[in-house]
Design an enzyme around this catalytic site. Sequence first.
Site, mmCIF file in Angstrom:
data_model
loop_
_atom_site.group_PDB
_atom_site.id
_atom_site.type_symbol
_atom_site.label_atom_id
_atom_site.label_comp_id
_atom_site.label_asym_id
_atom_site.label_seq_id
_atom_site.Cartn_x
_atom_site.Cartn_y
_atom_site.Cartn_z
ATOM 1 N N LEU A 32 0.832 -1.205 0.000
ATOM 2 C CA LEU A 32 0.000 0.000 0.000
ATOM 3 C C LEU A 32 0.869 1.258 0.000
ATOM 4 C CD1 LEU A 32 -3.105 0.699 2.284
ATOM 5 C CD2 LEU A 32 -1.454 2.452 1.693
ATOM 6 N N THR A 33 1.692 1.401 1.016
ATOM 7 C CA THR A 33 2.432 2.652 1.167
ATOM 8 C C THR A 33 3.559 2.777 0.139
ATOM 9 O OG1 THR A 33 3.794 1.600 2.856
ATOM 10 C CG2 THR A 33 1.892 2.867 3.615
ATOM 11 N N GLU A 53 10.077 -5.230 -4.604
ATOM 12 C CA GLU A 53 8.904 -5.895 -4.013
ATOM 13 C C GLU A 53 9.066 -7.414 -4.121
ATOM 14 O OE1 GLU A 53 6.011 -5.525 -2.293
ATOM 15 O OE2 GLU A 53 5.615 -7.635 -2.745
ATOM 16 N N GLY A 111 -10.135 -6.824 2.823
ATOM 17 C CA GLY A 111 -11.591 -6.809 2.752
ATOM 18 C C GLY A 111 -12.173 -5.569 2.085
ATOM 19 N N HIS A 515 -4.383 -6.910 11.431
ATOM 20 C CA HIS A 515 -4.103 -5.474 11.390
ATOM 21 C C HIS A 515 -2.891 -5.117 12.251
ATOM 22 C CE1 HIS A 515 -8.482 -4.070 10.195
ATOM 23 N NE2 HIS A 515 -7.872 -4.744 9.240
ATOM 24 N N ARG A 536 11.206 10.202 9.631
ATOM 25 C CA ARG A 536 12.651 9.966 9.630
ATOM 26 C C ARG A 536 13.038 9.121 10.835
ATOM 27 N NH1 ARG A 536 13.850 16.325 8.833
ATOM 28 N NH2 ARG A 536 12.788 16.196 10.843
ATOM 29 N N VAL A 537 13.863 8.093 10.590
ATOM 30 C CA VAL A 537 14.288 7.206 11.675
ATOM 31 C C VAL A 537 15.262 7.966 12.571
ATOM 32 C CG1 VAL A 537 15.483 5.051 12.231
ATOM 33 C CG2 VAL A 537 13.948 5.162 10.233
ATOM 34 N N MET A 560 -6.692 1.253 6.000
ATOM 35 C CA MET A 560 -6.272 1.785 4.692
ATOM 36 C C MET A 560 -6.359 3.295 4.570
ATOM 37 S SD MET A 560 -7.563 -0.425 1.453
ATOM 38 C CE MET A 560 -9.198 -0.792 2.051
HETATM 39 C C1 FAD Z 1 -6.712 -10.178 5.112
HETATM 40 C C2 FAD Z 1 -6.671 -8.691 5.365
HETATM 41 C C3 FAD Z 1 -7.854 -7.964 5.362
HETATM 42 C C4 FAD Z 1 -7.817 -6.590 5.573
HETATM 43 N N1 FAD Z 1 -8.970 -5.879 5.420
HETATM 44 C C5 FAD Z 1 -8.918 -4.520 5.424
HETATM 45 C C6 FAD Z 1 -10.059 -3.761 5.086
HETATM 46 O O1 FAD Z 1 -11.133 -4.286 4.771
HETATM 47 N N2 FAD Z 1 -9.938 -2.403 5.116
HETATM 48 C C7 FAD Z 1 -8.764 -1.771 5.453
HETATM 49 O O2 FAD Z 1 -8.731 -0.541 5.482
HETATM 50 N N3 FAD Z 1 -7.670 -2.489 5.765
HETATM 51 C C8 FAD Z 1 -7.706 -3.832 5.725
HETATM 52 N N4 FAD Z 1 -6.574 -4.552 5.971
HETATM 53 C C9 FAD Z 1 -5.348 -3.833 6.397
HETATM 54 C C10 FAD Z 1 -4.572 -3.135 5.273
HETATM 55 O O3 FAD Z 1 -4.673 -3.828 4.057
HETATM 56 C C11 FAD Z 1 -3.099 -3.031 5.725
HETATM 57 O O4 FAD Z 1 -3.063 -2.415 6.984
HETATM 58 C C12 FAD Z 1 -2.225 -2.238 4.761
HETATM 59 O O5 FAD Z 1 -2.222 -2.805 3.476
HETATM 60 C C13 FAD Z 1 -0.804 -2.158 5.295
HETATM 61 O O6 FAD Z 1 -0.013 -1.390 4.400
HETATM 62 P P1 FAD Z 1 1.565 -1.508 4.385
HETATM 63 O O7 FAD Z 1 2.066 -0.711 3.240
HETATM 64 O O8 FAD Z 1 2.091 -1.220 5.742
HETATM 65 O O9 FAD Z 1 1.858 -3.063 4.158
HETATM 66 P P2 FAD Z 1 1.457 -3.994 2.920
HETATM 67 O O10 FAD Z 1 0.346 -3.399 2.144
HETATM 68 O O11 FAD Z 1 1.245 -5.356 3.471
HETATM 69 O O12 FAD Z 1 2.761 -3.972 2.008
HETATM 70 C C14 FAD Z 1 4.002 -4.496 2.404
HETATM 71 C C15 FAD Z 1 4.703 -4.997 1.145
HETATM 72 O O13 FAD Z 1 6.068 -5.320 1.438
HETATM 73 C C16 FAD Z 1 6.396 -6.514 0.739
HETATM 74 N N5 FAD Z 1 7.530 -7.145 1.401
HETATM 75 C C17 FAD Z 1 7.559 -7.786 2.600
HETATM 76 N N6 FAD Z 1 8.805 -8.217 2.864
HETATM 77 C C18 FAD Z 1 9.589 -7.823 1.825
HETATM 78 C C19 FAD Z 1 10.965 -7.953 1.539
HETATM 79 N N7 FAD Z 1 11.798 -8.576 2.386
HETATM 80 N N8 FAD Z 1 11.425 -7.423 0.382
HETATM 81 C C20 FAD Z 1 10.598 -6.796 -0.488
HETATM 82 N N9 FAD Z 1 9.283 -6.649 -0.265
HETATM 83 C C21 FAD Z 1 8.785 -7.153 0.886
HETATM 84 C C22 FAD Z 1 5.138 -7.341 0.803
HETATM 85 O O14 FAD Z 1 5.132 -8.358 -0.166
HETATM 86 C C23 FAD Z 1 4.066 -6.273 0.585
HETATM 87 O O15 FAD Z 1 3.791 -6.088 -0.787
HETATM 88 C C24 FAD Z 1 -6.576 -5.934 5.819
HETATM 89 C C25 FAD Z 1 -5.395 -6.664 5.847
HETATM 90 C C26 FAD Z 1 -5.434 -8.033 5.612
HETATM 91 C C27 FAD Z 1 -4.135 -8.798 5.616
#
Ligand code: FAD
Length: 646
Positions: A32-33, A53, A111, A515, A536-537, A560
Amino acid sequence: APARIKRDTTPIYDGSQVNGKTYDYVIAGGGLTGVVLASRLSEDTGRSVLVIEAGYNEEDNSDVSDASKYQNAFGTWIDWAYQTVPQASADNQPQTMRSGRALGGSTTINGMAFSKPHSFQIDALEQLGNTGLNWDSLEQYMRRAETFHAPSSSQYAAGVTYTSSCHGTSGPISVQFDPNAAPTDLEHTFNSTVLDLGLPYATDLTCGNPAGAAPIANTRNGQQRIDAYTGYLVGKSRPNLTILSGANVGKVILSSDATPVATGLEFRDETNHLYSVSAKLEVIMATGSIKTPVILQQSGIGPTSVLENAGVTQKVNLPIGLNLIDQVTTTTDWTFSANRGGGQPITWPRFEDLVSGSDATNLRNMLQNDLASYAQAAVTAGAAETASGLQTVLEIQRDWILNRSAAVSESFDYSFSTTLGYDSWFLLPFGRGSIQIQDNQAYDGNFSIDPRYLSNPFDRLASGATTRFTNTVSDASPLSGDLRGRTAPGTDLSGTASLEDWAEWVQNNYRSNWHPIGTAAMMSRELGGVVDSRNRVYGVSNLRIVDASTLPFQVSAHLMSVLYGLSERASDLIKADHAGSSTSSSSSAGPSSTSSVSQSMTSRTISTSSAGPSATATTGPIHPNGDTTKCVDVKDNNIANGALLQ
Ligand SMILES: Cc1cc2nc3c(=O)[nH]c(=O)nc-3n(C[C@H](O)[C@H](O)[C@H](O)COP(=O)(O)OP(=O)(O)OC[C@H]3O[C@@H](n4cnc5c(N)ncnc54)[C@H](O)[C@@H]3O)c2cc1C
C-alpha cells in the site's frame, strides 16, 4: 523472462539490471504505502525511483481483481501467512497473520472496507510529539487518495446514506458501495435493532465520528477491486520509475559514521542472486509492520538485547519491533427462520453500549487503576521500551473510551442463505507484543512474532464484552423475531453468562484480525518512538519508514484510509525536503562504478556472498508456475509453496 510483463509500469525480475546502480529514492516494499510513494515521488520526472517488491504484478489474478472473491487468495502464494509463536494467554496455539505478497501488498487480499477513525484519534498523533500531524492536516491527504462514487438513486432510496463533503473526488482509489447491493430487509431490521439498543447512527463512516450503525463503502470500482497498485500505478507511464518484483530485501546498507547514513539496500532476486543498490537521497522502508522491523534489526538497528541474542552488531539502539499491536476477531453465528436476503450491516458500539452495571464499573476501575501495571507488564515482556512512555499512550486510549464515546468495537455482520454471522473485534488493545529476529541470517533466518493476544486483562474482558454484544443484538427485537437459534458459540454459553465466561470462549475461538501496527512507532523518542513526525528514523540519516509499523496505536477504523493519507503526506514531505537537491546521475546510465559498490559491500558483514551473484543462484521465474521454494526468505515464517497452513 516471465510472461507477466504489463503495460507502462513494467516490473522487471532480474536483479542484475539494477545491481550497483544509484537511484534518488530506493523503496523497500511495493505494498500500500510503497506504491503510493513510488507513484508520487516519480511524478517528479527529474527523480529516479526504484521499488523492490517480494511479490509480483497480480492484475491478471481474478482472486485479486474480482471484488466478490475476498478470501480466495488466503493461503495461496500471494499470502505471506506469517505464523506467530504459540499464544500463551490464549489457546497456546500459533496464529496465522494474513498479509499480501504482491505489488499492492495487503490491498490485493484485504476486505476493501473503507472507513476513517475518530478525529480525536488522529489529533492524538500530535499529542505524542508529532507537531502538525492532526485530523485537519491528515484528512486532506486521505481525501487526496480517494475518488468517491455516490450510491445510485435506487441505493439511496433503499437507505444508503453518505456525506459527500467527507470524501475525495479525484484520487487514485475508487471508493464505492457495492453497486449490485441495496440494503435488504435484514439490514433494515438489523439497524433498527441496534438503534433501539441505543447506538447512534453514523451517516458516513469517513467523517471523523464512526460510532454506531452505518453502511460501509469499499475500495472498488464496480466489481473490480481497486488495490494500491491498480489505483496508483497501472497504466501510468513513468520512465523514471523502476519496479523490481520477486526480490526480497534483506538489509539496509548503513555507513559506519557515528550517525549512520542509509546508503542503499541489499536484496536477493527471484533467482537467489544477492545484489545491492544505492540511494542518492533516501532509503524508504515500506515492507509493513512485520517485515520492516525484521529487516532493520538484521541491519543493526534495534534493541540491544534482541540484536545481541541474534548475533547482529548493533549500529543504532531503537525500540524497533516492540509495540506490536493487533486485535483478535471472533465469529458468532445464528440461523434465520427464513432467508432474509444478503447484506453487510456494520456496527461500532461504544463502551456504554457494550457494558453496564457491575461490568462497566469493573472495567472502568481497571482503566482507572491499572494502566501503570499494564505498561510495566509490556516492558517486562520485551514489548515496550519504558513504562512511562507506554503509559502516556494508554492514558490517551482510556480517555477515548471513557470520556469521548469512541467506538471500542467493530462488528462486521454478514448474511448468506440462512446464516447470520458476526465478525467482531475489540478495536483498541492495551496489550503490546513484539517481533524479534532469532539469528543473523537476513534471508533464510528465523524471527518470532508474538502479538501477546489477550495477555492484557482489560483486552481479555473487553473482547468478551465485544463478542457477548453480538448475542445482545441477536436477542433483541425486531431482529430476534427472524432468528431461530445460535450455532456459535453453543447454547451452553448463555447470553447472560459472565464476561469472564465469554472471555474464556474468546481465548479458545479467536483469530488474528490481520491489522498489525506499531513496530516502528511515530512519536517522540522519549515515549518509545522510532520515527519522527516526518517519518525519519531517529539516529540514522537518509532513512524513513512509511508503512503501518509507524502507527503508534490502533484506531476505530480499518487502516487503509489512514495509511493512504500518511503515505500521501510523506510523499509531500520527502519532495519538500529534497526540493533543492541535484538528481542522481548514474540511475539511467547503467551500473555505477564497481569500486563504489565494492566499498559499500565491505563496510558490512555479509556471509553468503560478496558483490554479485551468490553461489546458489539458479535461473528462471519462480512464480506462479516455477519452483516457489526458491523464494523462501525466512524459514518457517511464510508460505512459498502455495500450501494452506491452516
Ligand atoms: C486479510 C486482510 C484484510 C484486511 N482488510 C482490510 C479492510 O477491509 N480495510 C482496510 O482498510 N484495511 C484492511 N486490511 C489492512 C490493510 O490492508 C493493511 O493495513 C495495509 O495494506 C498495510 O499497508 P503496508 O504498506 O504497511 O503493508 P502492505 O500493504 O502489506 O505492504 C508491504 C509490502 O512489502 C512486501 N515485502 C515484505 N517483505 C519484503 C521484503 N523482504 N522485500 C521486499 N518486499 C517485501 C510485501 O510483499 C508487501 O507487498 C486488511 C489486511 C489483511 C491482511
